[in-house]
Enzyme design. Structure first.
Site, PDB file in Angstrom:
ATOM      1  N   LYS A  82       0.812  -1.211   0.000  1.00 57.68           N
ATOM      2  CA  LYS A  82       0.000   0.000   0.000  1.00 57.68           C
ATOM      3  C   LYS A  82       0.852   1.270   0.000  1.00 57.68           C
ATOM      4  O   LYS A  82       0.352   2.348  -0.335  1.00 57.68           O
ATOM      5  CB  LYS A  82      -0.947   0.020   1.200  1.00 57.68           C
ATOM      6  CG  LYS A  82      -0.270   0.226   2.544  1.00 57.68           C
ATOM      7  CD  LYS A  82      -1.290   0.382   3.650  1.00 57.68           C
ATOM      8  CE  LYS A  82      -0.628   0.665   4.987  1.00 57.68           C
ATOM      9  NZ  LYS A  82      -1.613   0.882   6.061  1.00 57.68           N
ATOM     10  N   ASP A  83       2.139   1.163   0.378  1.00 52.65           N
ATOM     11  CA  ASP A  83       3.012   2.332   0.410  1.00 52.65           C
ATOM     12  C   ASP A  83       3.610   2.678  -0.948  1.00 52.65           C
ATOM     13  O   ASP A  83       4.223   3.742  -1.102  1.00 52.65           O
ATOM     14  CB  ASP A  83       4.158   2.119   1.406  1.00 52.65           C
ATOM     15  CG  ASP A  83       3.694   2.117   2.853  1.00 52.65           C
ATOM     16  OD1 ASP A  83       2.615   2.688   3.129  1.00 52.65           O
ATOM     17  OD2 ASP A  83       4.409   1.550   3.704  1.00 52.65           O
ATOM     18  N   ARG A 130      -8.583   9.439   2.983  1.00 57.80           N
ATOM     19  CA  ARG A 130      -9.564   8.402   2.659  1.00 57.80           C
ATOM     20  C   ARG A 130     -10.316   7.947   3.911  1.00 57.80           C
ATOM     21  O   ARG A 130     -11.554   7.898   3.933  1.00 57.80           O
ATOM     22  CB  ARG A 130      -8.845   7.214   2.000  1.00 57.80           C
ATOM     23  CG  ARG A 130      -9.768   6.034   1.657  1.00 57.80           C
ATOM     24  CD  ARG A 130      -8.938   4.821   1.222  1.00 57.80           C
ATOM     25  NE  ARG A 130      -7.911   4.509   2.203  1.00 57.80           N
ATOM     26  CZ  ARG A 130      -8.141   3.819   3.311  1.00 57.80           C
ATOM     27  NH1 ARG A 130      -9.351   3.343   3.562  1.00 57.80           N
ATOM     28  NH2 ARG A 130      -7.172   3.583   4.166  1.00 57.80           N
ATOM     29  N   ARG A 131      -9.578   7.605   4.959  1.00 61.28           N
ATOM     30  CA  ARG A 131     -10.225   7.139   6.182  1.00 61.28           C
ATOM     31  C   ARG A 131     -11.109   8.220   6.792  1.00 61.28           C
ATOM     32  O   ARG A 131     -12.225   7.946   7.244  1.00 61.28           O
ATOM     33  CB  ARG A 131      -9.171   6.673   7.185  1.00 61.28           C
ATOM     34  CG  ARG A 131      -8.504   5.362   6.795  1.00 61.28           C
ATOM     35  CD  ARG A 131      -7.308   5.027   7.665  1.00 61.28           C
ATOM     36  NE  ARG A 131      -6.738   3.720   7.287  1.00 61.28           N
ATOM     37  CZ  ARG A 131      -5.516   3.328   7.607  1.00 61.28           C
ATOM     38  NH1 ARG A 131      -4.713   4.135   8.293  1.00 61.28           N
ATOM     39  NH2 ARG A 131      -5.087   2.132   7.237  1.00 61.28           N
ATOM     40  N   ARG A 148      -0.247  10.496  13.398  1.00 65.53           N
ATOM     41  CA  ARG A 148       0.848   9.920  12.616  1.00 65.53           C
ATOM     42  C   ARG A 148       1.703   9.032  13.493  1.00 65.53           C
ATOM     43  O   ARG A 148       1.607   9.045  14.699  1.00 65.53           O
ATOM     44  CB  ARG A 148       1.733  11.038  12.038  1.00 65.53           C
ATOM     45  CG  ARG A 148       1.177  11.780  10.838  1.00 65.53           C
ATOM     46  CD  ARG A 148       1.266  11.009   9.539  1.00 65.53           C
ATOM     47  NE  ARG A 148       2.527  10.315   9.355  1.00 65.53           N
ATOM     48  CZ  ARG A 148       3.650  10.879   8.903  1.00 65.53           C
ATOM     49  NH1 ARG A 148       3.659  12.164   8.581  1.00 65.53           N
ATOM     50  NH2 ARG A 148       4.742  10.173   8.748  1.00 65.53           N
ATOM     51  N   ARG A 154       1.021   4.783  17.384  1.00 65.25           N
ATOM     52  CA  ARG A 154      -0.396   5.139  17.353  1.00 65.25           C
ATOM     53  C   ARG A 154      -1.192   4.344  18.398  1.00 65.25           C
ATOM     54  O   ARG A 154      -2.088   4.885  19.050  1.00 65.25           O
ATOM     55  CB  ARG A 154      -0.962   4.926  15.950  1.00 65.25           C
ATOM     56  CG  ARG A 154      -0.532   6.013  14.967  1.00 65.25           C
ATOM     57  CD  ARG A 154      -1.026   5.733  13.565  1.00 65.25           C
ATOM     58  NE  ARG A 154      -0.203   4.737  12.896  1.00 65.25           N
ATOM     59  CZ  ARG A 154      -0.576   4.037  11.836  1.00 65.25           C
ATOM     60  NH1 ARG A 154      -1.794   4.199  11.346  1.00 65.25           N
ATOM     61  NH2 ARG A 154       0.238   3.175  11.278  1.00 65.25           N
ATOM     62  N   CYS A 243      -2.702  10.329  -2.321  1.00 68.62           N
ATOM     63  CA  CYS A 243      -3.124  10.196  -0.931  1.00 68.62           C
ATOM     64  C   CYS A 243      -4.026  11.347  -0.482  1.00 68.62           C
ATOM     65  O   CYS A 243      -4.552  11.328   0.626  1.00 68.62           O
ATOM     66  CB  CYS A 243      -1.904  10.102  -0.009  1.00 68.62           C
ATOM     67  SG  CYS A 243      -0.815  11.544  -0.076  1.00 68.62           S
TER      68      CYS A 243
END
Length: 297
Positions: A82-83, A130-131, A148, A154, A243
């Site tokens: 995904k990165d 997106r989230r 972040r 997190r 992004c």
């Protein structure tokens, strides 16, 4: 004589665990291979005071790692799929795919909230556009605020009570903590929050002209993850979203061999999600992107 390969990766605990996961697949097909890990710091690791979309650099978690491969300092690099941006640097190819961990986003909290029980006005951490947008569409009465850091950073912020919950990748928590995470996770269905393309898959990036190595990594690949990755990478390329855009897409290889693709777009408190099917991963990814792009017009 044992083969010795240098592998470039980020230095976080999760990155090292993911790297070992992929290397174990290579050892299964080539038992005599030995690995040397080369730790590379990336822009995403060094810049922690801005949301991802405000940094303004593509591939903030992969560019420097892949440069080690291009410069001949490493044989291949290991990443969370995904990165990776939709286009790799010229001369590089995706050459190895891990078995996929749960691809879903999850609501993470100490209280075990789901989307319905999350209190009105709750503070939810995420630095993903997106989230945040899909969360707003599902629960417009909660507040998405920046969060972040590595997965363990997190999680610690949640344990400290700085946030009521956070939206994170289930895969990272599962890989880091196994069956006993210190927080409770509630998976979010892709129909509610389509995950980013590639989430849950660990990949190897190698030089295209190193045919022997590309072949070795391909033999070590999980076939289902490879097919799903091909569909999602085509979706990412065709949809043309970075992004800063709330776009998600998830491919699932079904038992009969066809692909189910769930894709969506959210903006201004409204989400649109579609589900399509097909036999060719690239064609399915392209069709899903066309539908999502129609929503964005």
């Amino acid at each position: 004589m044992a083969m010795r390969l240098v592998v470039a990766t980020r230095g976080s605990r999760l990155s090292l665990l993911q790297t070992e996961e992929l290397l174990s697949r290579v050892r299964a097909v080539e038992p005599d291979v030995q690995f040397e890990i080369k730790i590379v710091k990336t822009t995403g690791d060094l810049v922690q005071d801005k949301p991802l979309y405000k940094i303004g650099v593509k591939g903030i978690f992969e560019k420097e790692v892949n440069m080690a491969v291009l410069r001949g300092e490493a044989h291949f690099a290991v990443h969370s799929l995904k990165d990776l941006p939709s286009e790799l640097a010229p001369g590089l190819v995706l050459a190895g795919f891990s078995k996929r961990a749960p691809p879903y986003d999850a609501l993470v909290s100490t209280a075990g909230y789901d989307l319905e029980s999350l209190p009105r006005g709750a503070v939810v951490g995420t630095s993903s556009v997106r989230r945040a947008e899909f969360l707003k569409a599902a629960r417009p009465d909660v507040e998405a605020v920046p969060l972040r850091g590595n997965v363990d950073t997190r999680v610690n912020r949640i344990l400290e009570g700085r946030y009521d919950a956070a939206v994170m990748a289930a895969a990272g928590i599962v890989r880091l903590y196994g069956d006993s995470p210190p927080v409770k996770i509630y998976p979010l269905r892709p129909e509610v929050m389509p995950p980013p393309p590639g989430q849950g898959i660990v990949v190897a990036v190698a030089r295209e002209d190193e045919g022997w190595l590309v072949d070795l990594l391909d033999k070590a690949s999980d076939p289902a993850a490879k097919a799903e990755a091909l569909a999602e990478r085509e979706f990412l390329r065709a949809v043309g979203a970075g992004c800063h855009t709330a776009v998600g897409g998830l491919a699932r290889l079904l038992p009969a061999g066809s692909i189910e693709f769930t894709a969506g777009y959210a903006d201004g408190g409204r989400a649109r999600v579609v589900k399509i099917y097909g036999d060719d991963p690239v064609e399915v990814g392209r069709r899903a992107a066309a539908l999502v792009n129609a929503f964005r017009r």
